[in-house]
Design a protein around this motif. Structure first.
Motif, PDB file in Angstrom:
ATOM      1  N   VAL A 173       0.876  -1.167   0.000  1.00 25.89           N
ATOM      2  CA  VAL A 173       0.000   0.000   0.000  1.00 25.89           C
ATOM      3  C   VAL A 173       0.912   1.215   0.000  1.00 25.89           C
ATOM      4  CG1 VAL A 173      -1.910   1.187   1.129  1.00 25.89           C
ATOM      5  CG2 VAL A 173      -1.649  -1.289   1.409  1.00 25.89           C
ATOM      6  N   GLU A 174       0.798   2.041  -1.029  1.00 26.32           N
ATOM      7  CA  GLU A 174       1.711   3.162  -1.178  1.00 26.32           C
ATOM      8  C   GLU A 174       0.949   4.443  -1.475  1.00 26.32           C
ATOM      9  OE1 GLU A 174       4.586   1.969  -4.135  1.00 26.32           O
ATOM     10  OE2 GLU A 174       5.572   0.605  -2.730  1.00 26.32           O
ATOM     11  N   VAL A 175       1.585   5.570  -1.221  1.00 25.65           N
ATOM     12  CA  VAL A 175       1.004   6.867  -1.534  1.00 25.65           C
ATOM     13  C   VAL A 175       1.987   7.625  -2.416  1.00 25.65           C
ATOM     14  CG1 VAL A 175       1.907   7.918   0.605  1.00 25.65           C
ATOM     15  CG2 VAL A 175      -0.046   8.959  -0.581  1.00 25.65           C
ATOM     16  N   TYR A 176       1.466   8.262  -3.465  1.00 24.87           N
ATOM     17  CA  TYR A 176       2.297   8.974  -4.428  1.00 24.87           C
ATOM     18  C   TYR A 176       1.798  10.398  -4.583  1.00 24.87           C
ATOM     19  CZ  TYR A 176       3.418   4.168  -5.770  1.00 24.87           C
ATOM     20  OH  TYR A 176       3.779   2.843  -5.771  1.00 24.87           O
ATOM     21  N   ALA A 177       2.730  11.328  -4.723  1.00 21.25           N
ATOM     22  CA  ALA A 177       2.362  12.692  -5.053  1.00 21.25           C
ATOM     23  C   ALA A 177       1.740  12.718  -6.445  1.00 21.25           C
ATOM     24  CB  ALA A 177       3.595  13.593  -5.013  1.00 21.25           C
ATOM     25  N   ALA A 178       0.726  13.563  -6.626  1.00 23.51           N
ATOM     26  CA  ALA A 178       0.055  13.631  -7.922  1.00 23.51           C
ATOM     27  C   ALA A 178       1.019  14.013  -9.039  1.00 23.51           C
ATOM     28  CB  ALA A 178      -1.091  14.634  -7.853  1.00 23.51           C
ATOM     29  N   SER A 179       2.029  14.810  -8.705  1.00 25.63           N
ATOM     30  CA  SER A 179       2.984  15.259  -9.713  1.00 25.63           C
ATOM     31  C   SER A 179       3.992  14.186 -10.099  1.00 25.63           C
ATOM     32  CB  SER A 179       3.734  16.489  -9.197  1.00 25.63           C
ATOM     33  OG  SER A 179       4.438  16.182  -7.999  1.00 25.63           O
ATOM     34  N   ALA A 180       4.043  13.098  -9.325  1.00 23.44           N
ATOM     35  CA  ALA A 180       5.011  12.034  -9.609  1.00 23.44           C
ATOM     36  C   ALA A 180       4.340  10.671  -9.605  1.00 23.44           C
ATOM     37  CB  ALA A 180       6.136  12.080  -8.577  1.00 23.44           C
ATOM     38  N   PHE A 181       3.093  10.618 -10.095  1.00 25.08           N
ATOM     39  CA  PHE A 181       2.366   9.354 -10.098  1.00 25.08           C
ATOM     40  C   PHE A 181       3.016   8.382 -11.072  1.00 25.08           C
ATOM     41  CE2 PHE A 181      -1.073   6.414 -11.119  1.00 25.08           C
ATOM     42  CZ  PHE A 181      -1.610   6.168  -9.859  1.00 25.08           C
ATOM     43  N   PRO A 182       3.400   7.157 -10.623  1.00 20.30           N
ATOM     44  CA  PRO A 182       4.116   6.207 -11.482  1.00 20.30           C
ATOM     45  C   PRO A 182       3.170   5.402 -12.370  1.00 20.30           C
ATOM     46  CG  PRO A 182       3.899   5.294  -9.291  1.00 20.30           C
ATOM     47  CD  PRO A 182       3.263   6.656  -9.244  1.00 20.30           C
ATOM     48  N   ASP A 183       2.741   5.985 -13.479  1.00 16.61           N
ATOM     49  CA  ASP A 183       1.750   5.366 -14.354  1.00 16.61           C
ATOM     50  C   ASP A 183       2.076   3.931 -14.705  1.00 16.61           C
ATOM     51  OD1 ASP A 183       0.244   7.682 -14.453  1.00 16.61           O
ATOM     52  OD2 ASP A 183       1.249   8.443 -16.238  1.00 16.61           O
ATOM     53  N   ARG A 184       3.309   3.714 -15.162  1.00 13.65           N
ATOM     54  CA  ARG A 184       3.667   2.376 -15.648  1.00 13.65           C
ATOM     55  C   ARG A 184       3.642   1.347 -14.525  1.00 13.65           C
ATOM     56  NH1 ARG A 184       5.465   1.091 -20.394  1.00 13.65           N
ATOM     57  NH2 ARG A 184       5.898   3.270 -20.875  1.00 13.65           N
ATOM     58  N   LYS A 185       4.132   1.727 -13.358  1.00 12.57           N
ATOM     59  CA  LYS A 185       4.146   0.809 -12.223  1.00 12.57           C
ATOM     60  C   LYS A 185       2.730   0.441 -11.782  1.00 12.57           C
ATOM     61  CE  LYS A 185       5.686   0.509  -7.395  1.00 12.57           C
ATOM     62  NZ  LYS A 185       6.425   1.188  -6.313  1.00 12.57           N
ATOM     63  N   VAL A 186       1.837   1.416 -11.779  1.00 15.24           N
ATOM     64  CA  VAL A 186       0.473   1.189 -11.307  1.00 15.24           C
ATOM     65  C   VAL A 186      -0.387   0.516 -12.368  1.00 15.24           C
ATOM     66  CG1 VAL A 186      -1.638   2.304 -10.488  1.00 15.24           C
ATOM     67  CG2 VAL A 186       0.600   3.100  -9.677  1.00 15.24           C
ATOM     68  N   TYR A 187      -0.329   1.006 -13.611  1.00 14.95           N
ATOM     69  CA  TYR A 187      -1.244   0.559 -14.657  1.00 14.95           C
ATOM     70  C   TYR A 187      -0.652  -0.456 -15.615  1.00 14.95           C
ATOM     71  CZ  TYR A 187      -3.833   4.801 -13.347  1.00 14.95           C
ATOM     72  OH  TYR A 187      -4.520   5.764 -12.674  1.00 14.95           O
ATOM     73  N   GLY A 188       0.667  -0.670 -15.546  1.00 18.01           N
ATOM     74  CA  GLY A 188       1.331  -1.507 -16.545  1.00 18.01           C
ATOM     75  C   GLY A 188       0.822  -2.941 -16.583  1.00 18.01           C
ATOM     76  N   ALA A 189       1.016  -3.580 -17.732  1.00 19.00           N
ATOM     77  CA  ALA A 189       0.577  -4.966 -17.921  1.00 19.00           C
ATOM     78  C   ALA A 189       1.284  -5.906 -16.943  1.00 19.00           C
ATOM     79  CB  ALA A 189       0.844  -5.400 -19.352  1.00 19.00           C
ATOM     80  N   ALA A 190       0.624  -7.009 -16.579  1.00 20.41           N
ATOM     81  CA  ALA A 190       1.171  -7.995 -15.658  1.00 20.41           C
ATOM     82  C   ALA A 190       1.028  -9.390 -16.252  1.00 20.41           C
ATOM     83  CB  ALA A 190       0.466  -7.926 -14.302  1.00 20.41           C
ATOM     84  N   ARG A 191       1.916 -10.288 -15.860  1.00 19.77           N
ATOM     85  CA  ARG A 191       1.885 -11.669 -16.359  1.00 19.77           C
ATOM     86  C   ARG A 191       0.994 -12.566 -15.524  1.00 19.77           C
ATOM     87  NH1 ARG A 191       8.365 -12.700 -17.516  1.00 19.77           N
ATOM     88  NH2 ARG A 191       8.642 -10.989 -19.019  1.00 19.77           N
ATOM     89  N   ARG A 192       0.515 -12.065 -14.424  1.00 20.92           N
ATOM     90  CA  ARG A 192      -0.358 -12.836 -13.534  1.00 20.92           C
ATOM     91  C   ARG A 192      -1.577 -11.976 -13.220  1.00 20.92           C
ATOM     92  NH1 ARG A 192       2.442 -12.410  -7.512  1.00 20.92           N
ATOM     93  NH2 ARG A 192       2.486 -10.147  -7.435  1.00 20.92           N
ATOM     94  N   PRO A 193      -2.601 -12.514 -12.573  1.00 24.53           N
ATOM     95  CA  PRO A 193      -3.773 -11.700 -12.215  1.00 24.53           C
ATOM     96  C   PRO A 193      -3.440 -10.743 -11.063  1.00 24.53           C
ATOM     97  CG  PRO A 193      -4.329 -14.043 -12.344  1.00 24.53           C
ATOM     98  CD  PRO A 193      -2.848 -13.954 -12.317  1.00 24.53           C
ATOM     99  N   GLU A 194      -3.488  -9.458 -11.341  1.00 24.06           N
ATOM    100  CA  GLU A 194      -3.200  -8.447 -10.335  1.00 24.06           C
ATOM    101  C   GLU A 194      -4.348  -7.454 -10.236  1.00 24.06           C
ATOM    102  OE1 GLU A 194       0.635  -6.690 -10.389  1.00 24.06           O
ATOM    103  OE2 GLU A 194       1.689  -8.597 -10.674  1.00 24.06           O
ATOM    104  N   LEU A 195      -4.352  -6.712  -9.134  1.00 21.25           N
ATOM    105  CA  LEU A 195      -5.405  -5.739  -8.863  1.00 21.25           C
ATOM    106  C   LEU A 195      -4.784  -4.480  -8.291  1.00 21.25           C
ATOM    107  CD1 LEU A 195      -8.526  -5.181  -8.543  1.00 21.25           C
ATOM    108  CD2 LEU A 195      -8.278  -6.037  -6.200  1.00 21.25           C
TER     109      LEU A 195
END
Length: 224
Positions: A173-195
């Motif tokens: 569980v992490e918190v990110y500043a809006a100006s540095a939101f890690p799009d790829r880390k959060v939304y990127g494709a995964a090889r397993r079922p993730e949420l």
């Protein structure tokens, strides 16, 4: 009053694109979009009880990969999300991208409603499924107000239309500043079922609103 931006969708009637290629396109597209407000924060001006925020102990630099994962489930739309440890039990509506490319949000007036990005991965199948909801509205706390208090290894359950329940275990569980939101880390494709479960957070200012986003990383560990 402005508020921090975050992910969400259009409406209950939005249709999901068909096929695996459409889901991959959805996962790719969301990594580049801005996010719509998932909070009002107005009620905080007269209240000292801000939403809880995750501690460094619940974070992890690179969730995903080495922990035990259950086999992926066939596609089936999600109907409800439950997070017992923070007393979340809420219906899910479909979320789509707005005309500007942002992920739209559930109606703010319904405190106990969350949404899922229905052009992307369905929770339980291989890939990264996205759920988003408000931390508050003008009246006070909303569905994901306590998301920042969630602990690693907590359970998240998703009821699906086919009658199955997808069971996820929280990795971080992490918190990110809006100006540095890690799009790829959060939304990127995964090889397993993730949420990913997302809401506003990171402190509140009456001039800028919430200053960041709380993000829960989880993966499928069972079903029933």
């Amino acid at each position: 009053m402005r508020s921090t931006r975050l992910p969400a969708s259009r409406a209950r009637g939005t249709r999901r694109p068909r096929g695996r290629r459409a889901r991959r396109l959805g996962d790719t597209a969301i990594a580049a979009v801005t996010v719509v407000a998932l909070a009002a924060g107005v009620w905080l001006l007269g209240d000292t009880h801000a939403p809880p925020q995750p501690t460094a102990a619940e974070g992890r630099p690179d969730p995903g990969g080495e922990r035990l994962t259950a086999p992926a489930l066939p596609p089936s739309p999600p109907l409800r999300i439950r997070i017992p440890s923070i007393r979340v039990n809420a219906p899910l509506m479909g979320l789509a991208l707005t005309s500007s490319g942002s992920l739209d949000v559930p109606p703010a007036q319904d405190k106990n409603l969350a949404g899922w990005y229905e052009a992307g991965t369905m929770p339980g199948e291989t890939g990264t499924a996205i759920v988003a909801g408000h931390v508050d509205n003008k009246e006070g706390p909303a569905v994901f107000y306590d998301l920042g208090a969630l602990k690693r290894d907590a359970r998240i359950e998703i009821d699906r239309r086919d009658g199955t329940v997808a069971e996820f275990t929280v990795d971080a569980v992490e918190v990110y500043a809006a100006s540095a939101f890690p799009d790829r880390k959060v939304y990127g494709a995964a090889r397993r079922p993730e949420l990913r479960v997302i809401t506003c957070g990171g402190g509140y200012s009456k001039t800028t609103g919430y200053q960041g986003n709380v993000v829960v990383f989880a993966h499928l560990t069972g079903s029933r």
